[in-house]
Enzyme design. Structure first.
Site, PDB file in Angstrom:
ATOM      1  N   TYR A 142       0.853  -1.323  -0.041  1.00 27.59           N
ATOM      2  CA  TYR A 142      -0.092  -0.134   0.059  1.00 27.59           C
ATOM      3  C   TYR A 142       1.088   1.491   0.001  1.00 27.59           C
ATOM      4  O   TYR A 142       0.393   2.358  -0.555  1.00 27.59           O
ATOM      5  CB  TYR A 142      -0.906   0.058   1.187  1.00 27.59           C
ATOM      6  CG  TYR A 142      -2.168  -0.719   1.157  1.00 27.59           C
ATOM      7  CD1 TYR A 142      -2.208  -2.124   0.736  1.00 27.59           C
ATOM      8  CD2 TYR A 142      -3.554   0.170   1.264  1.00 27.59           C
ATOM      9  CE1 TYR A 142      -3.497  -2.583   0.556  1.00 27.59           C
ATOM     10  CE2 TYR A 142      -4.587  -0.607   0.861  1.00 27.59           C
ATOM     11  CZ  TYR A 142      -4.698  -1.889   0.826  1.00 27.59           C
ATOM     12  OH  TYR A 142      -6.061  -2.554   0.485  1.00 27.59           O
ATOM     13  N   LYS A 193       3.435 -15.322   1.906  1.00 29.94           N
ATOM     14  CA  LYS A 193       3.579 -16.360   0.676  1.00 29.94           C
ATOM     15  C   LYS A 193       5.184 -16.349   0.625  1.00 29.94           C
ATOM     16  O   LYS A 193       5.965 -15.764  -0.022  1.00 29.94           O
ATOM     17  CB  LYS A 193       3.021 -15.511  -0.557  1.00 29.94           C
ATOM     18  CG  LYS A 193       1.622 -15.695  -0.927  1.00 29.94           C
ATOM     19  CD  LYS A 193       1.258 -17.201  -1.586  1.00 29.94           C
ATOM     20  CE  LYS A 193       1.581 -17.230  -2.893  1.00 29.94           C
ATOM     21  NZ  LYS A 193       1.475 -18.606  -3.162  1.00 29.94           N
ATOM     22  N   ASP A 226      -2.553 -18.238   0.049  1.00 33.04           N
ATOM     23  CA  ASP A 226      -3.636 -18.736  -0.844  1.00 33.04           C
ATOM     24  C   ASP A 226      -4.213 -19.938  -0.254  1.00 33.04           C
ATOM     25  O   ASP A 226      -5.578 -20.274  -0.252  1.00 33.04           O
ATOM     26  CB  ASP A 226      -2.905 -19.008  -2.218  1.00 33.04           C
ATOM     27  CG  ASP A 226      -1.914 -20.007  -2.023  1.00 33.04           C
ATOM     28  OD1 ASP A 226      -1.399 -20.239  -0.971  1.00 33.04           O
ATOM     29  OD2 ASP A 226      -1.353 -20.666  -3.218  1.00 33.04           O
ATOM     30  N   ASP A 250      -6.589  -7.215   3.426  1.00 31.36           N
ATOM     31  CA  ASP A 250      -7.543  -6.426   2.697  1.00 31.36           C
ATOM     32  C   ASP A 250      -8.489  -7.495   1.860  1.00 31.36           C
ATOM     33  O   ASP A 250      -9.751  -7.347   2.005  1.00 31.36           O
ATOM     34  CB  ASP A 250      -6.905  -5.370   1.687  1.00 31.36           C
ATOM     35  CG  ASP A 250      -7.916  -4.532   0.883  1.00 31.36           C
ATOM     36  OD1 ASP A 250      -9.029  -4.447   1.509  1.00 31.36           O
ATOM     37  OD2 ASP A 250      -8.103  -4.630  -0.301  1.00 31.36           O
ATOM     38  N   ASP A 254     -12.592  -9.096   3.429  1.00 30.65           N
ATOM     39  CA  ASP A 254     -13.944  -9.120   2.676  1.00 30.65           C
ATOM     40  C   ASP A 254     -14.542 -10.223   2.720  1.00 30.65           C
ATOM     41  O   ASP A 254     -15.499 -10.571   2.609  1.00 30.65           O
ATOM     42  CB  ASP A 254     -13.624  -8.474   1.121  1.00 30.65           C
ATOM     43  CG  ASP A 254     -13.686  -7.180   1.207  1.00 30.65           C
ATOM     44  OD1 ASP A 254     -13.613  -6.439   2.087  1.00 30.65           O
ATOM     45  OD2 ASP A 254     -14.070  -6.547   0.063  1.00 30.65           O
TER      46      ASP A 254
HETATM   47  C1  IPM Z   1     -10.550  -1.265   3.128  1.00 29.55           C
HETATM   48  C2  IPM Z   1     -10.876  -0.608   2.045  1.00 29.55           C
HETATM   49  C3  IPM Z   1      -9.584   0.096   1.963  1.00 29.55           C
HETATM   50  C4  IPM Z   1      -8.528  -0.514   1.500  1.00 29.55           C
HETATM   51  C5  IPM Z   1      -9.775   1.111   0.385  1.00 29.55           C
HETATM   52  C6  IPM Z   1     -11.005   1.941   0.408  1.00 29.55           C
HETATM   53  C7  IPM Z   1      -8.696   2.325   0.287  1.00 29.55           C
HETATM   54  O1  IPM Z   1     -10.827  -1.666   1.049  1.00 29.55           O
HETATM   55  O2  IPM Z   1     -10.632  -0.713   4.334  1.00 29.55           O
HETATM   56  O3  IPM Z   1     -10.473  -2.822   3.270  1.00 29.55           O
HETATM   57  O4  IPM Z   1      -8.166  -1.131   0.509  1.00 29.55           O
HETATM   58  O5  IPM Z   1      -7.491  -0.724   2.650  1.00 29.55           O
HETATM   59 MG    MG Z   2     -10.883  -3.666   1.760  1.00 30.53          MG
END
Ligand code: IPM
Ligand code: MG
Length: 371
Positions: A142, A193, A226, A250, A254
């Site tokens: 990042y 990884k 993975d 990240d 999700d």
């Molecule tokens: C998260 C989001 C952020 C990230 C974006 C909005 C920059 O996806 O907080 O998970 O990638 O960290």
């Molecule tokens: Mg995210």
């Protein structure tokens, strides 16, 4: 009672809609003696770009540095698809993380039994799930330099992102994970990884050494990221605390969100180091769901992740564990009562909008607090 200074940054999309519910909760708590909160509001993301041509102003950053906790909504949306890269809405969030040095991102994924059927996975796989993803938040790809697109001059371009980690960055996020594990089921899974990436080799070495030196009582497992992703959807309950880098964290968070039934359910806390002089730490609390442009302005967004993020603020920033319990229990009770926003609707349940869900949770907090 101590006065807690909050900076509210609703941001874009459904951010302001879910933040409105937390504002009502804060007002209710102030009015009923469950805390003393002073709030200020600022712009971030596209909203800030529209006003000031930057994703967050220096003045708002100064307020973020001075407050006790930032409560963040969401940023981004198609409206800002073509603004300059440096001013894109996400840059505001990334600057907050970087400048406040919020290296530890805690993303708890809890599947409330009432919601087990809202997940795309089978009930038995997710029912009762309670895992904590600890994501490194201020390093890795990042922020690594160089981060550029070069013009090679022959009709070709080259894009470079840099994945970089120093020992101290891995150690400090490792410590957060091991310490959390001690308060939970005493198990840490470290995802990297190492079979492909040098940063994975170092990550693995540092975690192994830290574990042997400071946390031999905690069980540590090394998992290739993975394969770990696959295990997270095969049998997620095998995990307790997962610690991983910025990008893997990240992605995996999700995935974890969907295990719990909806992206609208996952809160997060982003924490910096404890300042030895004051005993406090910089902190920001935000739902994982993002700005959800597709449902913006319709009054249907699920405010639960935002409420749960505020509950994390009560717990981690203000030592208000009892009040945090009230909020979390109120969420569970509301779901058990069959009150649902559209994203988590189920047969026989009452589908409500953002405002009614807010009403239901706040009145349940009131009942639990006996106020
Ligand atoms: C998260 C989001 C952020 C990230 C974006 C909005 C920059 O996806 O907080 O998970 O990638 O960290
Ligand atoms: Mg995210």
């Amino acid at each position: 009672m101590a006065t807690h200074k909050l900076l509210l940054l609703p941001g874009d999309g459904i951010g302001p809609e879910v933040m409105a519910e937390v504002k009502r909760l804060i007002a209710w708590m102030n009015a009923h003696g469950l805390g003393t909160f002073e709030t200020e509001e600022g712009l971030v993301g596209g909203a800030s770009y529209d006003a000031d041509k930057v994703a967050i102003t220096d003045a708002t950053m100064a307020k973020a540095l001075a407050c006790d906790a930032v409560i963040f909504g969401a940023v981004g949306g198609p409206k800002w698809a073509s603004v300059p890269y440096e001013a894109r809405p996400e840059a505001g969030l990334l600057r907050l993380r970087k400048d406040l040095k919020l290296y530890a991102n805690l993303r708890p994924a809890i599947c409330y039994p009432a919601l087990a059927d809202a997940s795309s996975l089978k009930r038995e796989v997710v029912d009762g799930l309670d895992i904590m993803i600890v994501r490194e938040l201020t390093g890795g790809v990042y922020f690594g330099e160089p981060k550029v697109i070069q013009d090679l001059g022959d009709g070709q371009k080259r894009a470079i992102d840099t994945q970089v980690y120093d020992t101290f960055e891995i150690e400090r996020i490792g410590r957060v994970a091991f310490e959390l594990a001690r308060k939970r089921n005493n198990k840490v899974a470290s995802f990297e990884k190492r079979n492909v990436m040098k940063s994975g080799v170092l990550w693995n070495e540092v975690m192994t050494a830290l574990h042997a030196r400071e946390f031999p009582d905690v069980t540590l497992e090394h998992v290739l990221a993975d394969a770990g992703g696959m295990q997270m959807v095969r049998w997620p309950k095998q995990f307790d605390v997962i610690v991983t880098d910025n990008l893997f964290g990240d992605l995996l968070s999700d995935i974890a969100a969907m295990l719990t039934g909806s992206l609208g359910m996952l809160p997060s806390a982003s924490l910096g180091d404890v300042d030895p002089a004051t005993g406090t730490r910089k902190a920001m609390y935000e739902p994982v769901h993002g700005s959800a442009p597709d449902i913006t302005g319709k009054g249907v967004a699920n405010p639960i992740a935002m409420f749960a993020s505020f509950a994390m603020a009560l717990r981690y920033s203000f030592g208000l564990a009892k009040e945090a319990d009230f909020v979390e229990q109120a969420i569970a009770n509301t779901l058990n009562a069959g009150i649902r926003t559209a994203d988590i609707k189920a047969e026989g349940c009452k589908v409500v909008g953002t405002r009614e869900m807010g009403d239901a949770v706040i009145s349940e907090v009131a009942r639990l607090a006996g106020a």
